[in-house]
Motif scaffolding. Sequence first.
Motif, PDB file in Angstrom:
ATOM      1  N   TYR A  71      46.198  21.874   3.124  1.00  0.00           N
ATOM      2  CA  TYR A  71      45.856  22.333   4.459  1.00  0.00           C
ATOM      3  C   TYR A  71      44.491  21.745   4.837  1.00  0.00           C
ATOM      4  N   HIS A  72      44.174  21.753   6.124  1.00  0.00           N
ATOM      5  CA  HIS A  72      42.940  21.120   6.611  1.00  0.00           C
ATOM      6  C   HIS A  72      41.870  22.171   6.939  1.00  0.00           C
ATOM      7  N   ARG A  73      40.738  22.068   6.262  1.00  0.00           N
ATOM      8  CA  ARG A  73      39.607  22.953   6.551  1.00  0.00           C
ATOM      9  C   ARG A  73      38.837  22.405   7.752  1.00  0.00           C
ATOM     10  N   VAL A  74      38.616  23.249   8.744  1.00  0.00           N
ATOM     11  CA  VAL A  74      37.789  22.859   9.884  1.00  0.00           C
ATOM     12  C   VAL A  74      36.337  22.994   9.450  1.00  0.00           C
ATOM     13  N   GLN A  75      35.656  21.861   9.361  1.00  0.00           N
ATOM     14  CA  GLN A  75      34.257  21.847   8.932  1.00  0.00           C
ATOM     15  C   GLN A  75      33.338  22.238  10.087  1.00  0.00           C
ATOM     16  N   GLN A  76      32.296  22.962   9.752  1.00  0.00           N
ATOM     17  CA  GLN A  76      31.304  23.368  10.741  1.00  0.00           C
ATOM     18  C   GLN A  76      29.971  22.690  10.428  1.00  0.00           C
ATOM     19  N   HIS A  77      29.160  22.489  11.449  1.00  0.00           N
ATOM     20  CA  HIS A  77      27.863  21.840  11.250  1.00  0.00           C
ATOM     21  C   HIS A  77      26.911  22.706  10.430  1.00  0.00           C
ATOM     22  N   ASP A  78      26.970  24.004  10.632  1.00  0.00           N
ATOM     23  CA  ASP A  78      26.034  24.895   9.947  1.00  0.00           C
ATOM     24  C   ASP A  78      26.755  26.169   9.532  1.00  0.00           C
ATOM     25  N   TRP A  79      27.050  26.271   8.238  1.00  0.00           N
ATOM     26  CA  TRP A  79      27.743  27.448   7.709  1.00  0.00           C
ATOM     27  C   TRP A  79      26.787  28.628   7.546  1.00  0.00           C
ATOM     28  N   ILE A 135      47.946  22.830   9.411  1.00  0.00           N
ATOM     29  CA  ILE A 135      47.551  24.201   9.113  1.00  0.00           C
ATOM     30  C   ILE A 135      46.035  24.177   8.926  1.00  0.00           C
ATOM     31  N   LEU A 136      45.345  24.784   9.868  1.00  0.00           N
ATOM     32  CA  LEU A 136      43.888  24.710   9.926  1.00  0.00           C
ATOM     33  C   LEU A 136      43.251  25.930   9.272  1.00  0.00           C
ATOM     34  N   ILE A 137      42.461  25.676   8.243  1.00  0.00           N
ATOM     35  CA  ILE A 137      41.719  26.717   7.531  1.00  0.00           C
ATOM     36  C   ILE A 137      40.397  26.952   8.270  1.00  0.00           C
ATOM     37  N   LEU A 138      40.151  28.202   8.634  1.00  0.00           N
ATOM     38  CA  LEU A 138      38.934  28.581   9.356  1.00  0.00           C
ATOM     39  C   LEU A 138      38.162  29.602   8.524  1.00  0.00           C
ATOM     40  N   PRO A 139      37.268  29.124   7.658  1.00  0.00           N
ATOM     41  CA  PRO A 139      36.470  30.055   6.856  1.00  0.00           C
ATOM     42  C   PRO A 139      35.492  30.844   7.720  1.00  0.00           C
ATOM     43  N   GLY A 140      34.931  31.855   7.113  1.00  0.00           N
ATOM     44  CA  GLY A 140      33.919  32.657   7.783  1.00  0.00           C
ATOM     45  C   GLY A 140      32.517  32.155   7.488  1.00  0.00           C
ATOM     46  N   TRP A 141      31.576  33.014   7.771  1.00  0.00           N
ATOM     47  CA  TRP A 141      30.158  32.729   7.574  1.00  0.00           C
ATOM     48  C   TRP A 141      29.924  32.296   6.125  1.00  0.00           C
ATOM     49  N   GLN A 142      29.196  31.254   5.931  1.00  0.00           N
ATOM     50  CA  GLN A 142      28.811  30.684   4.638  1.00  0.00           C
ATOM     51  C   GLN A 142      29.959  29.978   3.925  1.00  0.00           C
ATOM     52  N   ARG A 168      23.912  29.321   9.574  1.00  0.00           N
ATOM     53  CA  ARG A 168      23.472  29.846  10.867  1.00  0.00           C
ATOM     54  C   ARG A 168      24.497  29.445  11.933  1.00  0.00           C
ATOM     55  N   PRO A 169      25.657  30.091  11.910  1.00  0.00           N
ATOM     56  CA  PRO A 169      26.742  29.691  12.807  1.00  0.00           C
ATOM     57  C   PRO A 169      26.464  30.046  14.263  1.00  0.00           C
ATOM     58  N   LEU A 170      26.739  29.095  15.124  1.00  0.00           N
ATOM     59  CA  LEU A 170      26.636  29.321  16.562  1.00  0.00           C
ATOM     60  C   LEU A 170      28.042  29.299  17.146  1.00  0.00           C
ATOM     61  N   ARG A 171      28.361  30.318  17.917  1.00  0.00           N
ATOM     62  CA  ARG A 171      29.726  30.459  18.429  1.00  0.00           C
ATOM     63  C   ARG A 171      30.163  29.228  19.221  1.00  0.00           C
ATOM     64  N   GLY A 172      29.307  28.717  20.082  1.00  0.00           N
ATOM     65  CA  GLY A 172      29.679  27.546  20.881  1.00  0.00           C
ATOM     66  C   GLY A 172      29.976  26.331  20.023  1.00  0.00           C
ATOM     67  N   ASP A 173      29.152  26.085  19.031  1.00  0.00           N
ATOM     68  CA  ASP A 173      29.349  24.948  18.135  1.00  0.00           C
ATOM     69  C   ASP A 173      30.649  25.096  17.354  1.00  0.00           C
ATOM     70  N   TRP A 174      30.896  26.274  16.820  1.00  0.00           N
ATOM     71  CA  TRP A 174      32.122  26.501  16.047  1.00  0.00           C
ATOM     72  C   TRP A 174      33.360  26.363  16.943  1.00  0.00           C
ATOM     73  N   ASN A 175      33.263  26.807  18.188  1.00  0.00           N
ATOM     74  CA  ASN A 175      34.371  26.652  19.137  1.00  0.00           C
ATOM     75  C   ASN A 175      34.704  25.180  19.366  1.00  0.00           C
ATOM     76  N   ILE A 176      33.672  24.352  19.512  1.00  0.00           N
ATOM     77  CA  ILE A 176      33.880  22.913  19.723  1.00  0.00           C
ATOM     78  C   ILE A 176      34.584  22.295  18.521  1.00  0.00           C
ATOM     79  N   GLN A 177      34.177  22.670  17.310  1.00  0.00           N
ATOM     80  CA  GLN A 177      34.804  22.115  16.108  1.00  0.00           C
ATOM     81  C   GLN A 177      36.287  22.501  16.034  1.00  0.00           C
ATOM     82  N   LEU A 178      36.603  23.732  16.397  1.00  0.00           N
ATOM     83  CA  LEU A 178      38.002  24.151  16.393  1.00  0.00           C
ATOM     84  C   LEU A 178      38.779  23.403  17.474  1.00  0.00           C
TER      85      LEU A 178
END
Length: 179
Positions: A30-38, A6-13, A40-50
């Motif tokens: 549950y597993h939080r999908v970590q992002q490189h930059d909370w 169960i993947l947790i996908l937080p929003g901005w920040q 200044r989110p970049l759609r492409g980067d966040w897509n790769i992490q997911l």
Amino acid sequence: MNPSDILILPGWQNSGPAHWQSRWEAQWAYHRVQQHDWQRPLRGDWNIQLEEAVLARSGPVLLVAHSLGCVLVAAWAAHSRNTHRVAGALLVAPPDLERDDLRPLLPSWTPIERRRLPFRSTLVASSNDPYAAEAHAQALAQAWGSEYVAAGPAGHLNADSGLGDWPAGQALLRALMPA
């Protein structure tokens, strides 16, 4: 279903410790999908992490998205070849990033993808969300093929909304779980 599927996908920040997503992560593992930059989110980067998080699991996954995380799910689903791995998605409080006051803050996230999602989904929205009118959320639910759940006047459905562990949300998630 394994809790780490169960993947947790937080929003901005990201979601802070009092947010229902963080509480679910702590309580249910549950597993939080970590992002490189909370910040200044970049759609492409966040897509790769997911994509990587989905591919790291052997079985089906459930997505639990809040705010920008909802827009991420739609963007990812429009381009991934791995959407068949998703059993369902709980989409909570999607923002209207095409509004004049929000578009400059997250420029790589517009336009919002409006293709039908290739998996079951439930979209929950508040009647007084400061980041999106209820009509916007209803239109996204229709475009994405999501079941729409009206949460009443509950703000952005975040920690400030006082949801605590949000048992009603947990019930919606359980309804999406594979048999």
